[in-house]
Design a protein around this motif. Structure first.
Motif, PDB file in Angstrom:
ATOM      1  N   ARG A  47      -5.252  53.494  56.258  1.00 12.37           N
ATOM      2  CA  ARG A  47      -3.806  53.522  56.100  1.00 12.37           C
ATOM      3  C   ARG A  47      -3.343  52.241  55.418  1.00 12.37           C
ATOM      4  N   ASP A  48      -2.141  52.290  54.903  1.00  9.80           N
ATOM      5  CA  ASP A  48      -1.572  51.133  54.211  1.00  9.80           C
ATOM      6  C   ASP A  48      -1.117  50.076  55.207  1.00  9.80           C
ATOM      7  N   ALA A  49      -1.222  48.816  54.775  1.00  8.76           N
ATOM      8  CA  ALA A  49      -0.690  47.723  55.585  1.00  8.76           C
ATOM      9  C   ALA A  49       0.831  47.713  55.553  1.00  8.76           C
ATOM     10  N   ASP A  50       1.406  48.133  54.428  1.00  7.28           N
ATOM     11  CA  ASP A  50       2.847  48.027  54.218  1.00  7.28           C
ATOM     12  C   ASP A  50       3.282  46.570  54.399  1.00  7.28           C
ATOM     13  N   ASP A  51       4.192  46.277  55.298  1.00  8.00           N
ATOM     14  CA  ASP A  51       4.697  44.913  55.437  1.00  8.00           C
ATOM     15  C   ASP A  51       3.903  44.056  56.407  1.00  8.00           C
ATOM     16  N   ASN A  52       2.996  44.670  57.186  1.00  7.04           N
ATOM     17  CA  ASN A  52       2.293  43.898  58.208  1.00  7.04           C
ATOM     18  C   ASN A  52       0.950  44.555  58.521  1.00  7.04           C
ATOM     19  N   ALA A  53      -0.135  43.924  58.058  1.00  7.89           N
ATOM     20  CA  ALA A  53      -1.468  44.504  58.231  1.00  7.89           C
ATOM     21  C   ALA A  53      -1.872  44.554  59.705  1.00  7.89           C
ATOM     22  N   ARG A  54      -1.508  43.540  60.458  1.00  6.26           N
ATOM     23  CA  ARG A  54      -1.885  43.523  61.874  1.00  6.26           C
ATOM     24  C   ARG A  54      -1.202  44.645  62.647  1.00  6.26           C
ATOM     25  N   ASN A  55       0.074  44.839  62.385  1.00  6.06           N
ATOM     26  CA  ASN A  55       0.787  45.914  63.065  1.00  6.06           C
ATOM     27  C   ASN A  55       0.254  47.287  62.659  1.00  6.06           C
ATOM     28  N   ALA A  56      -0.125  47.409  61.399  1.00  7.82           N
ATOM     29  CA  ALA A  56      -0.697  48.677  60.937  1.00  7.82           C
ATOM     30  C   ALA A  56      -1.982  48.977  61.691  1.00  7.82           C
ATOM     31  N   PHE A  57      -2.821  47.965  61.866  1.00  6.16           N
ATOM     32  CA  PHE A  57      -4.075  48.179  62.592  1.00  6.16           C
ATOM     33  C   PHE A  57      -3.817  48.473  64.066  1.00  6.16           C
ATOM     34  N   LYS A  58      -2.858  47.775  64.660  1.00  9.94           N
ATOM     35  CA  LYS A  58      -2.532  48.030  66.062  1.00  9.94           C
ATOM     36  C   LYS A  58      -2.069  49.463  66.281  1.00  9.94           C
ATOM     37  N   SER A  59      -1.337  49.999  65.307  1.00  7.14           N
ATOM     38  CA  SER A  59      -0.872  51.379  65.439  1.00  7.14           C
ATOM     39  C   SER A  59      -2.055  52.345  65.443  1.00  7.14           C
ATOM     40  N   ILE A  60      -3.090  52.035  64.659  1.00  4.00           N
ATOM     41  CA  ILE A  60      -4.291  52.869  64.647  1.00  4.00           C
ATOM     42  C   ILE A  60      -5.044  52.726  65.962  1.00  4.00           C
ATOM     43  N   GLN A  61      -5.131  51.496  66.474  1.00  6.63           N
ATOM     44  CA  GLN A  61      -5.773  51.296  67.768  1.00  6.63           C
ATOM     45  C   GLN A  61      -5.081  52.114  68.856  1.00  6.63           C
ATOM     46  N   ASN A  62      -3.765  52.094  68.861  1.00 10.10           N
ATOM     47  CA  ASN A  62      -3.013  52.867  69.861  1.00 10.10           C
ATOM     48  C   ASN A  62      -3.284  54.363  69.721  1.00 10.10           C
ATOM     49  N   ALA A  63      -3.365  54.838  68.487  1.00 10.84           N
ATOM     50  CA  ALA A  63      -3.622  56.254  68.248  1.00 10.84           C
ATOM     51  C   ALA A  63      -5.015  56.647  68.745  1.00 10.84           C
ATOM     52  N   LEU A  64      -5.989  55.792  68.497  1.00 11.75           N
ATOM     53  CA  LEU A  64      -7.357  56.069  68.934  1.00 11.75           C
ATOM     54  C   LEU A  64      -7.461  56.071  70.456  1.00 11.75           C
ATOM     55  N   LYS A  65      -6.822  55.085  71.085  1.00 16.55           N
ATOM     56  CA  LYS A  65      -6.866  55.020  72.541  1.00 16.55           C
ATOM     57  C   LYS A  65      -6.164  56.221  73.165  1.00 16.55           C
ATOM     58  N   SER A  66      -5.052  56.633  72.573  1.00 16.59           N
ATOM     59  CA  SER A  66      -4.320  57.781  73.083  1.00 16.59           C
ATOM     60  C   SER A  66      -5.160  59.048  73.021  1.00 16.59           C
ATOM     61  N   ALA A  67      -6.000  59.147  71.987  1.00 15.79           N
ATOM     62  CA  ALA A  67      -6.861  60.323  71.821  1.00 15.79           C
ATOM     63  C   ALA A  67      -8.164  60.207  72.600  1.00 15.79           C
ATOM     64  N   GLY A  68      -8.381  59.056  73.234  1.00 12.21           N
ATOM     65  CA  GLY A  68      -9.618  58.856  73.978  1.00 12.21           C
ATOM     66  C   GLY A  68     -10.827  58.675  73.094  1.00 12.21           C
ATOM     67  N   LEU A  69     -10.606  58.079  71.917  1.00 11.19           N
ATOM     68  CA  LEU A  69     -11.682  57.842  70.966  1.00 11.19           C
ATOM     69  C   LEU A  69     -12.084  56.375  70.946  1.00 11.19           C
ATOM     70  N   PRO A  70     -13.309  56.068  70.540  1.00 15.79           N
ATOM     71  CA  PRO A  70     -13.724  54.665  70.425  1.00 15.79           C
ATOM     72  C   PRO A  70     -12.782  53.884  69.525  1.00 15.79           C
TER      73      PRO A  70
END
Length: 220
Positions: free
Chosen positions: A87-110
């Motif tokens: 996914r794109d970083a857009d204005d904040n690469a760290r926040n973009a990655f955190k959003s992916i981490q949250n999505a993975l955890k919500s789905a119960g994925l590594p």
């Protein structure tokens, strides 16, 4: 919840029939939208990788919902052993990655601890935030950087300089997307968008600008 995968051909959301989402390969690459899907399909073909299935999910806000839907598909458990998410970083690469981490955890994925760092599975998971590192930006940034030696780039910059000189406002948002569109208007078919342009070979995939992306894809 019904999936929100985007059909790469018609651009419509597939929201009613889960059977339309067919997991065909052991490796999945989750990307934001239709043009991203076309771009990565073209890049994978260029580097002779044919064991990755690319799925556009209709935008970054739909990644979380679609990961949950995909994981609940019996074919996911049976077939998938590796997932890549871009996914794109857009204005904040760290926040973009955190959003992916949250999505993975919500789905119960590594969940990897950082971008480009594989989380062991099953399935194993890796994430890339574009354009890379802590940089702000999007896939379009990479594409324009890859074309830096193209003669049309000078004209693209001159166009926006001309707007400034004449007091014409530049786009308030997505200036890079605007520059991308102007650049693509110089090609043989000026109507193509980013992903379609990749299919036509308008982006120089041999540029070192894409080396990290290729390495990411090969790691899946």
């Amino acid at each position: 919840m019904a999936p929100l995968i985007i059909c790469p051909e018609c651009g419509k959301k597939i929201v009613e029939d889960k059977k339309k989402i067919i997991i065909e390969k052991h490796k999945l690459l989750i990307v934001e939208g239709v043009e991203d899907q076309k771009f990565f399909d073209a890049l994978l073909a260029q580097i002779d990788i044919d064991d990755i299935q690319v799925l556009g999910v209709g935008g970054k806000t739909q990644i979380k919902a679609n990961l949950g839907v995909l994981k609940d598909d019996p074919r996911f458990v049976q077939r998938v052993n590796s997932i890549g998410i871009v996914r794109d970083a857009d204005d904040n690469a760290r926040n973009a990655f955190k959003s992916i981490q949250n999505a993975l955890k919500s789905a119960g994925l590594p969940c990897p601890r950082k971008p480009m760092d594989t989380a062991n599975g099953p399935p194993k998971v890796n994430v890339m935030i574009l354009p890379g590192g802590e940089q702000k930006g999007t896939l379009e940034d990479l594409c324009l950087r890859s074309a830096v030696d193209d003669q049309a780039i000078f004209c693209v910059e001159a166009y926006f300089d001309c707007l400034d000189a004449r007091g014409v406002s530049r786009p308030a948002r997505d200036l890079i997307k605007a520059k991308t569109n102007v650049f693509l208007s110089s090609r043989a078919d000026p109507t193509l968008r980013l992903g379609e342009a990749a299919r036509k070979g308008y982006w120089p995939f041999n540029s070192p600008i894409f080396d990290n992306v290729k390495s990411f894809l090969r790691s899946l």
